[in-house]
Design a protein around this motif. Structure first.
Motif, PDB file in Angstrom:
ATOM      1  N   GLU A  52       0.822  -1.201   0.000  1.00 28.96           N
ATOM      2  CA  GLU A  52       0.000   0.000   0.000  1.00 28.96           C
ATOM      3  C   GLU A  52       0.859   1.255   0.000  1.00 28.96           C
ATOM      4  N   ILE A  63       0.769   4.035  -3.131  1.00 25.44           N
ATOM      5  CA  ILE A  63       0.421   5.446  -2.970  1.00 25.44           C
ATOM      6  C   ILE A  63       1.573   6.350  -3.410  1.00 25.44           C
ATOM      7  N   GLU A 122       1.151   6.558  -7.091  1.00 24.43           N
ATOM      8  CA  GLU A 122      -0.031   7.354  -7.406  1.00 24.43           C
ATOM      9  C   GLU A 122       0.267   8.846  -7.289  1.00 24.43           C
ATOM     10  N   ARG A 148      -4.769   8.440   1.800  1.00 21.06           N
ATOM     11  CA  ARG A 148      -5.573   7.229   1.807  1.00 21.06           C
ATOM     12  C   ARG A 148      -5.766   6.761   3.244  1.00 21.06           C
ATOM     13  N   SER A 149      -6.997   6.447   3.614  1.00 24.44           N
ATOM     14  CA  SER A 149      -7.277   5.946   4.955  1.00 24.44           C
ATOM     15  C   SER A 149      -7.758   4.512   4.880  1.00 24.44           C
ATOM     16  N   ASP A 150      -7.378   3.737   5.887  1.00 30.64           N
ATOM     17  CA  ASP A 150      -7.834   2.358   6.034  1.00 30.64           C
ATOM     18  C   ASP A 150      -8.965   2.393   7.050  1.00 30.64           C
ATOM     19  N   PHE A 178      -3.731   5.747   8.232  1.00 28.16           N
ATOM     20  CA  PHE A 178      -3.860   6.495   6.996  1.00 28.16           C
ATOM     21  C   PHE A 178      -2.479   6.820   6.456  1.00 28.16           C
ATOM     22  N   ASP A 190      -9.128  16.464  -1.785  1.00 29.73           N
ATOM     23  CA  ASP A 190      -8.908  15.258  -0.996  1.00 29.73           C
ATOM     24  C   ASP A 190      -8.745  15.656   0.459  1.00 29.73           C
ATOM     25  N   CYS A 198      -8.597  13.914   4.838  1.00 26.04           N
ATOM     26  CA  CYS A 198      -8.833  12.902   5.861  1.00 26.04           C
ATOM     27  C   CYS A 198      -9.066  13.632   7.176  1.00 26.04           C
TER      28      CYS A 198
END
Length: 298
Positions: free
Chosen positions: A43, A47, A50, A60-62, A71, A117, A119
């Motif tokens: 992961e 990222i 990306e 990105r958060s889990d 995250f 974006d 979080c």
């Protein structure tokens, strides 16, 4: 460059560096508090790539059914619109609940910045407010970071005239704001990353802003989160440590790359023993003075 992971305690449990090798991004090194991590997770690698493709920070958060567990934050550094390196931070649950990360992108006509974006953990009200706000150049922390094209430090958010969402920040306990610009073509800002946190839970123990002045790099601003004071342009590091930071800033500028380094214990005074890592994120300009954001992590 070679791949390695050094074990340290940190605000993030993993801080990794990827660099450009011809047309691909390659993992270089990292600092981590987990001995079992011999290489970055899939992961983290995904990222990083990306962020390089998008030429913009990626969050990105889990998220499980009931809560967040981790995250990731990936930040690319560009020069002449080419991604030179990417740093990836992996934060655990304690950092997610009470902090906020935001990416503000310029709209097509470059008239203002809009949220692309974010979080927000449990800060649901602050998320709702932020989704309905836009910033013109010079307005708010995103707009001022856009205007100066330099990293920007702001504290306290709750009483700052610059921070447009000050009342909302006060309601959820956000007090520290860090703005970081991502430059694109012609050295123009294309996006702005904001890192927002309460005083008691921060993304780094200390933030420093460095800028190029007369063929040297000097610290122009700082925010020390290790105590109740939050000084501007004061040096709270020992002379030995500050000399190392200055050398790493110069290295980041000359090599046009992010620098991620473990701090040798021999450099630290008794008051600095909680520090463990240095991250230097340069803002590279073809014309005009370059600058850098330095994070001292624990």
């Amino acid at each position: 460059m070679y791949s390695s992971i050094e074990k340290v305690k940190s605000n993030a449990d993993f801080i990794g560096l990827w660099y450009r090798d011809n047309d691909r991004m390659v993992f270089s090194s990292a600092i981590s508090d987990r001995m079992s991590w011999e290489k970055p997770t899939e992961e983290c690698d995904q990222i990083a790539h990306e962020a390089a493709r998008n030429k913009s920070p990626v969050i990105r958060s889990d998220e499980t059914q009931f809560d967040f567990t981790t995250f990731l934050l990936a930040i690319p550094i560009l020069s002449q619109n080419v991604v030179k390196s990417v740093v990836v931070f992996r934060f655990l649950e304690s950092m997610i609940r009470l902090t906020a990360l935001e990416v503000w992108n310029l709209v097509e006509d470059r008239a203002d910045l809009e949220l692309s974006d974010g979080c927000y953990g449990h800060l649901h009200h602050f998320r709702e407010v932020s989704q309905n706000v836009r910033f013109q150049i010079g307005i708010g922390l995103p707009g001022m970071t856009w205007k100066t094209a330099m990293p920007r430090l702001l504290q306290p958010l709750s009483t700052s005239e610059e921070f447009i969402r000050a009342d909302d920040a006060r309601q959820v306990g956000l007090e520290i704001g860090v703005g970081f610009p991502i430059l694109g073509e012609h050295d123009e800002v294309q996006s702005v990353l904001l890192m927002l946190s309460p005083n008691r839970l921060t993304f780094a123990e200390e933030f420093q802003v460095w800028r190029e002045e007369q063929d040297r790099f000097r610290m122009s601003d700082s925010l020390n989160c290790r105590n109740k004071r939050h000084p501007v342009a004061e040096n709270h590091c020992s002379l030995k440590l500050q000399a190392v930071i200055e050398d790493l800033v110069a290295e980041a500028m000359i090599q046009q790359t992010i620098v991620v380094e473990k701090i040798p214990a021999s450099l630290l005074t008794e008051e600095e023993r909680d520090l463990s890592g240095i991250v230097v994120m340069p803002v590279l300009r073809g014309v005009g003075a370059s600058s850098a954001l330095v994070l001292l992590t624990n």
